[in-house]
Design a protein around this motif. Structure first.
Motif, PDB file in Angstrom:
ATOM      1  N   ALA A   1      15.828  19.894  -9.586  1.00  0.00           N
ATOM      2  CA  ALA A   1      16.925  19.072 -10.097  1.00  0.00           C
ATOM      3  C   ALA A   1      16.740  17.603  -9.732  1.00  0.00           C
ATOM      4  CB  ALA A   1      18.258  19.574  -9.543  1.00  0.00           C
ATOM      5  N   THR A   2      15.982  17.342  -8.679  1.00  0.00           N
ATOM      6  CA  THR A   2      15.778  15.966  -8.215  1.00  0.00           C
ATOM      7  C   THR A   2      14.637  15.273  -8.942  1.00  0.00           C
ATOM      8  OG1 THR A   2      16.558  16.635  -6.011  1.00  0.00           O
ATOM      9  CG2 THR A   2      15.422  14.530  -6.159  1.00  0.00           C
ATOM     10  N   LEU A   3      13.640  16.018  -9.371  1.00  0.00           N
ATOM     11  CA  LEU A   3      12.437  15.423  -9.963  1.00  0.00           C
ATOM     12  C   LEU A   3      12.714  14.398 -11.062  1.00  0.00           C
ATOM     13  CD1 LEU A   3       9.867  18.364 -10.177  1.00  0.00           C
ATOM     14  CD2 LEU A   3      10.162  16.644  -8.391  1.00  0.00           C
ATOM     15  N   PRO A   4      13.606  14.675 -12.010  1.00  0.00           N
ATOM     16  CA  PRO A   4      13.818  13.700 -13.088  1.00  0.00           C
ATOM     17  C   PRO A   4      14.438  12.389 -12.612  1.00  0.00           C
ATOM     18  CG  PRO A   4      14.685  15.875 -13.678  1.00  0.00           C
ATOM     19  CD  PRO A   4      14.403  15.895 -12.216  1.00  0.00           C
ATOM     20  N   ARG A   5      14.892  12.368 -11.376  1.00  0.00           N
ATOM     21  CA  ARG A   5      15.598  11.193 -10.875  1.00  0.00           C
ATOM     22  C   ARG A   5      14.725  10.298  -9.998  1.00  0.00           C
ATOM     23  NH1 ARG A   5      20.506  11.869 -12.661  1.00  0.00           N
ATOM     24  NH2 ARG A   5      21.127  13.971 -13.285  1.00  0.00           N
ATOM     25  N   PHE A   6      13.506  10.733  -9.736  1.00  0.00           N
ATOM     26  CA  PHE A   6      12.589   9.892  -8.974  1.00  0.00           C
ATOM     27  C   PHE A   6      12.236   8.634  -9.763  1.00  0.00           C
ATOM     28  CE2 PHE A   6      10.817  13.744  -6.523  1.00  0.00           C
ATOM     29  CZ  PHE A   6      11.625  13.468  -5.435  1.00  0.00           C
ATOM     30  N   ALA A   7      12.103   7.527  -9.064  1.00  0.00           N
ATOM     31  CA  ALA A   7      11.695   6.272  -9.697  1.00  0.00           C
ATOM     32  C   ALA A   7      10.204   6.323  -9.991  1.00  0.00           C
ATOM     33  CB  ALA A   7      12.008   5.096  -8.776  1.00  0.00           C
ATOM     34  N   LEU A   8       9.830   6.206 -11.256  1.00  0.00           N
ATOM     35  CA  LEU A   8       8.416   6.237 -11.624  1.00  0.00           C
ATOM     36  C   LEU A   8       7.723   4.917 -11.306  1.00  0.00           C
ATOM     37  CD1 LEU A   8       8.616   8.141 -15.032  1.00  0.00           C
ATOM     38  CD2 LEU A   8       8.024   9.043 -12.772  1.00  0.00           C
ATOM     39  N   ARG A   9       8.502   3.866 -11.157  1.00  0.00           N
ATOM     40  CA  ARG A   9       7.971   2.563 -10.740  1.00  0.00           C
ATOM     41  C   ARG A   9       8.758   2.136  -9.499  1.00  0.00           C
ATOM     42  NH1 ARG A   9       9.252  -1.360 -14.767  1.00  0.00           N
ATOM     43  NH2 ARG A   9       7.666  -2.712 -13.837  1.00  0.00           N
TER      44      ARG A   9
ATOM     45  N   ALA B   1       0.836  -1.205   0.000  1.00  0.00           N
ATOM     46  CA  ALA B   1       0.000   0.000   0.000  1.00  0.00           C
ATOM     47  C   ALA B   1       0.871   1.255   0.000  1.00  0.00           C
ATOM     48  CB  ALA B   1      -0.920  -0.005   1.215  1.00  0.00           C
ATOM     49  N   PHE B   2       1.942   1.216   0.770  1.00  0.00           N
ATOM     50  CA  PHE B   2       2.864   2.353   0.827  1.00  0.00           C
ATOM     51  C   PHE B   2       3.484   2.615  -0.543  1.00  0.00           C
ATOM     52  CE2 PHE B   2       7.380   3.564   1.202  1.00  0.00           C
ATOM     53  CZ  PHE B   2       7.228   4.847   1.694  1.00  0.00           C
ATOM     54  N   LEU B   3       3.952   1.564  -1.206  1.00  0.00           N
ATOM     55  CA  LEU B   3       4.602   1.735  -2.502  1.00  0.00           C
ATOM     56  C   LEU B   3       3.620   2.192  -3.578  1.00  0.00           C
ATOM     57  CD1 LEU B   3       7.018  -1.321  -2.382  1.00  0.00           C
ATOM     58  CD2 LEU B   3       7.641   1.101  -2.276  1.00  0.00           C
ATOM     59  N   ARG B   4       2.375   1.735  -3.497  1.00  0.00           N
ATOM     60  CA  ARG B   4       1.366   2.234  -4.442  1.00  0.00           C
ATOM     61  C   ARG B   4       1.144   3.730  -4.232  1.00  0.00           C
ATOM     62  NH1 ARG B   4      -1.231  -3.027  -3.819  1.00  0.00           N
ATOM     63  NH2 ARG B   4      -2.281  -2.264  -1.940  1.00  0.00           N
ATOM     64  N   ALA B   5       1.121   4.147  -2.962  1.00  0.00           N
ATOM     65  CA  ALA B   5       0.942   5.569  -2.656  1.00  0.00           C
ATOM     66  C   ALA B   5       2.133   6.386  -3.148  1.00  0.00           C
ATOM     67  CB  ALA B   5       0.750   5.755  -1.151  1.00  0.00           C
ATOM     68  N   VAL B   6       3.331   5.848  -2.968  1.00  0.00           N
ATOM     69  CA  VAL B   6       4.536   6.535  -3.438  1.00  0.00           C
ATOM     70  C   VAL B   6       4.491   6.703  -4.955  1.00  0.00           C
ATOM     71  CG1 VAL B   6       7.036   6.314  -3.747  1.00  0.00           C
ATOM     72  CG2 VAL B   6       6.013   5.828  -1.522  1.00  0.00           C
ATOM     73  N   GLU B   7       4.060   5.665  -5.658  1.00  0.00           N
ATOM     74  CA  GLU B   7       3.993   5.758  -7.120  1.00  0.00           C
ATOM     75  C   GLU B   7       2.990   6.820  -7.560  1.00  0.00           C
ATOM     76  OE1 GLU B   7       2.890   2.944 -10.950  1.00  0.00           O
ATOM     77  OE2 GLU B   7       4.030   2.098  -9.279  1.00  0.00           O
ATOM     78  N   ARG B   8       1.832   6.838  -6.927  1.00  0.00           N
ATOM     79  CA  ARG B   8       0.833   7.857  -7.287  1.00  0.00           C
ATOM     80  C   ARG B   8       1.367   9.258  -7.009  1.00  0.00           C
ATOM     81  NH1 ARG B   8      -2.740   4.185  -4.753  1.00  0.00           N
ATOM     82  NH2 ARG B   8      -2.854   5.513  -2.902  1.00  0.00           N
ATOM     83  N   ALA B   9       2.001   9.416  -5.852  1.00  0.00           N
ATOM     84  CA  ALA B   9       2.538  10.727  -5.483  1.00  0.00           C
ATOM     85  C   ALA B   9       3.649  11.160  -6.434  1.00  0.00           C
ATOM     86  CB  ALA B   9       3.065  10.685  -4.048  1.00  0.00           C
ATOM     87  N   THR B  10       4.501  10.223  -6.807  1.00  0.00           N
ATOM     88  CA  THR B  10       5.609  10.545  -7.708  1.00  0.00           C
ATOM     89  C   THR B  10       5.094  11.011  -9.060  1.00  0.00           C
ATOM     90  OG1 THR B  10       7.051   8.935  -6.615  1.00  0.00           O
ATOM     91  CG2 THR B  10       7.689   9.663  -8.815  1.00  0.00           C
TER      92      THR B  10
ATOM     93  N   PRO C   1       5.102  19.780 -11.169  1.00  0.00           N
ATOM     94  CA  PRO C   1       6.293  20.125 -10.381  1.00  0.00           C
ATOM     95  C   PRO C   1       6.176  21.433  -9.606  1.00  0.00           C
ATOM     96  CG  PRO C   1       6.695  20.435 -12.730  1.00  0.00           C
ATOM     97  CD  PRO C   1       5.397  19.708 -12.609  1.00  0.00           C
ATOM     98  N   LYS C   2       5.570  22.453 -10.198  1.00  0.00           N
ATOM     99  CA  LYS C   2       5.466  23.739  -9.506  1.00  0.00           C
ATOM    100  C   LYS C   2       4.508  23.651  -8.325  1.00  0.00           C
ATOM    101  CE  LYS C   2       6.607  26.575 -13.541  1.00  0.00           C
ATOM    102  NZ  LYS C   2       6.133  27.634 -14.476  1.00  0.00           N
ATOM    103  N   GLU C   3       3.373  22.974  -8.543  1.00  0.00           N
ATOM    104  CA  GLU C   3       2.427  22.808  -7.440  1.00  0.00           C
ATOM    105  C   GLU C   3       3.048  21.973  -6.324  1.00  0.00           C
ATOM    106  OE1 GLU C   3       1.871  22.370 -10.609  1.00  0.00           O
ATOM    107  OE2 GLU C   3      -0.167  22.946 -11.219  1.00  0.00           O
TER     108      GLU C   3
END
Length: 226
Positions: free
Chosen positions: A179-187, A138-147, A154-156
């Motif tokens: 600068a960090t956004l493009p490096r987040f894991a989308l999965r 459940a945590f990882l599903r939430a992280v994926e949605r948030a990411t 990004p601005k919001e």
């Protein structure tokens, strides 16, 4: 794991290296070969030594060809003051931005472009007995949605982030955020077994692991185990 800590990787937050070898752009050091005889600051021995050693080796150099200086976590001040000529362990999404704000832009050499296998910089871990806990999934599903939301807005996302603390509402934090956004894991739950195997072999070759453990001993895809 080698130290006996009962931990298992269950997800990834940042899917690319952040660590980098940084010099000042006006230092005259155009390549890693130019570091021979230079002073290099570091903050964490062991892992950073392994990265630096591998990067130097591509240019026929070794750790014996440079002077290592422990600057603790004062990487940017050490570089700006001239205490060292380069630093290993500088995060490309933070120290590079910090140097630019100070009016002394940096030049980065990236480990994954200089002989070091790409790796996940920041991961989620849990105890082995909790791997099957539905709360982890459940945590990882939430992280994926948030990411995905953050990447799409990004601005919001930045406005929400900076509103959580006055200390975070700085130019450096703003730059680091974007600068960090493009490096987040989308999965975040996905596991690239081959990638982990390659990096484990690298750590073994550099003397940080006594043996190469099977990936399933320390990293899992919790959704594949259902």
């Amino acid at each position: 794991m080698q130290e006996g800590l009962p931990l298992v990787r269950v997800g990834t937050l940042v899917a690319t290296p952040l660590n980098s070898l940084v010099v000042l752009a006006d230092s005259g050091i155009e390549s890693i070969a130019g570091l021979k005889g230079r002073r290099i600051g570091f903050s964490v021995s062991g892992f950073e030594d392994a990265l630096l050693g591998a990067m130097l080796a591509r240019y026929g150099l070794s750790l014996d060809d440079v002077e290592l200086i422990n600057v603790q976590f004062n990487l940017t001040p050490a570089l700006l003051s001239g205490q060292v000529d380069a630093v290993i362990g500088a995060y490309r999404n933070f120290e590079l931005e910090q140097l630019d704000i100070e009016g002394r832009p940096g030049r980065a050499f990236y480990p994954e472009e200089e002989g070091v296998p790409a790796y996940d910089e920041l991961i989620y871990v849990t105890r082995p007995e909790l791997v099957g806990d539905p709360r982890i999934r459940a945590f990882l599903r939430a992280v994926e949605r948030a990411t995905h939301w953050i990447v799409n807005h990004p601005k919001e996302g930045w406005e929400i982030f900076r509103s959580t603390s006055r200390e975070l509402d700085t130019e450096l934090d703003r730059r680091a955020w974007f600068a960090t956004l493009p490096r987040f894991a989308l999965r975040p739950a996905a596991l690239d077994v081959g990638r982990y195997e390659r990096f484990a072999r690298f750590l073994h070759e550099r003397g940080l692991l006594k043996e190469v453990p099977p990936v399933e001993a320390y990293a899992v895809d919790v959704f594949a185990r259902r």
